[in-house]
Write a protein that holds these residues in place. Structure first.
Motif: not given
Length: 358
Positions: A317-336
């Motif tokens: 039930d998602c409108k065009g501007d309702e895509v989830a965006t996340i900014t995590c608290s830390e940057q990657k220390s190595h490749v996931s």
């Protein structure tokens, strides 16, 4: 016929009339991982009887043979003249043993006195896909003679890949045009070559091949497969951006409806981007992609995004501007370790054809 190279090594017991030395275990059937159970005793293959046998002992046999967990077992009164008239009974296992030889010592009986034992293992443990971080994608390996080995790509095609995905309960295979992934060469044995399936088999063992260990390949020709049930999550800019998931052959969006702190935290942790993050809604980066997930509500005990409750795949039930965006608290220390299928060149339309990777 499938037999184990593990030694069973049963020693003489005080109340046992039989010692099992240098013993092998095998299932004598038309398909690998199922058939009549036999053990090698005193230089003769002997049947195991149904008496006192349970799912516990069956699970040990399936584990010993690299055939995953047990599906069922049953008895039959059929007999064959080439076998010894002596049979075996009395194995008692706790269920944690690596092989039947760690269970209690058996007794001998006449084969005509009761029913012989047949076991069917699920067989999942006898093939696996490795190198993707999930069970439904990776380099194909098969278990034989006590060790894992790879499969060569000679004669390999879409139908073979479908059978692998079906056996692993991972849906259908995806074509290599859709998913440009490479899981790297294996090591050790190359167990199979010239595998040819009709495409409707339930197990790779029902397909023809050149035989165990017979090949003219090297490991750069190892087969890889990605199945439709393989799932991946990413943020579009590393540790921040749109939440995007890979499912059924294409990347899609995740809507933010009902997403909460626990869900954001779990996504950041899975991507090795810290333990928390900020959630917002935005327009999708993947404009024509499906909205794969909505109303994702992870709980504190969930260990993966795929364990979290949500609407069914593709329902939203998602409108065009309702895509989830996340900014995590830390940057990657190595490749996931899960970042294997993150190329932006994937087609965004939903597909369900086939994949083979060489």
């Amino acid at each position: 016929m499938l037999e184990s190279s593990a030694l069973v090594n049963l020693l003489d017991a005080e109340n046992s009339s039989l010692a099992l030395h240098d013993g092998l275990v095998r299932l004598s059937g038309e398909r690998q991982c199922e058939g009549e159970l036999e053990v090698f005793l005193h230089q003769v293959w002997r049947r195991v009887l149904l008496d006192s046998w349970s799912l516990t002992e069956s699970s040990v046999v399936c584990r010993q043979l690299g055939c995953g967990s047990v599906l069922n077992f049953y008895g039959s009164s059929s007999s064959s003249p080439e076998h010894s008239h002596e049979c075996v009974t009395g194995f008692q296992c706790s269920g944690s043993e690596a092989h039947l030889g760690n269970c209690s010592s058996p007794q001998t009986l006449n084969c005509s006195s009761t029913q012989q034992l047949y076991i069917t293992c699920l067989g999942r443990g006898s093939i696996r896909l490795v190198g993707s971080g999930g069970d439904c994608a990776g380099r194909l390996e098969v278990f034989h003679s006590g060790s894992w080995g790879t499969v060569c790509d000679d004669s390999w095609d879409i139908k073979d890949a479908h059978v692998v995905c079906r056996q692993l309960q991972c849906g259908v295979a995806l074509s290599n045009q859709q998913v440009p992934a490479w899981f790297g060469p294996g090591s050790g044995h190359i167990w199979l070559d010239e595998v040819e399936c009709e495409g409707n088999e339930t197990s790779l063992w029902s397909c023809s091949s050149s035989g165990w260990g017979k090949h003219d390949c090297n490991h750069k020709e190892d087969v890889g497969v990605v199945c439709s049930e393989f799932k991946e999550v990413r943020l579009s800019e590393g540790c921040e951006g749109n939440v995007e998931v890979f499912y059924n052959g294409s990347w899609g969006n995740v809507c933010w409806n009902q997403m909460d702190r626990d869900t954001v935290s779990l996504i950041c942790q899975e991507l090795n981007c810290g333990r928390s993050g900020l959630l917002s809604a935005s327009t999708p980066r993947l404009k024509s992609a499906p909205n794969w997930l909505d109303k994702v509500t992870c709980r504190p005990h969930d260990s993966s995004l795929w364990h979290c409750p949500s609407l069914a795949w593709g329902q939203n039930d998602c409108k065009g501007d309702e895509v989830a965006t996340i900014t995590c608290s830390e940057q990657k220390s190595h490749v996931s370790p899960q970042s294997y299928l993150t190329w932006s060149t994937f087609p965004h339309q939903r597909q369900s054809s086939v994949l083979l990777l060489f």
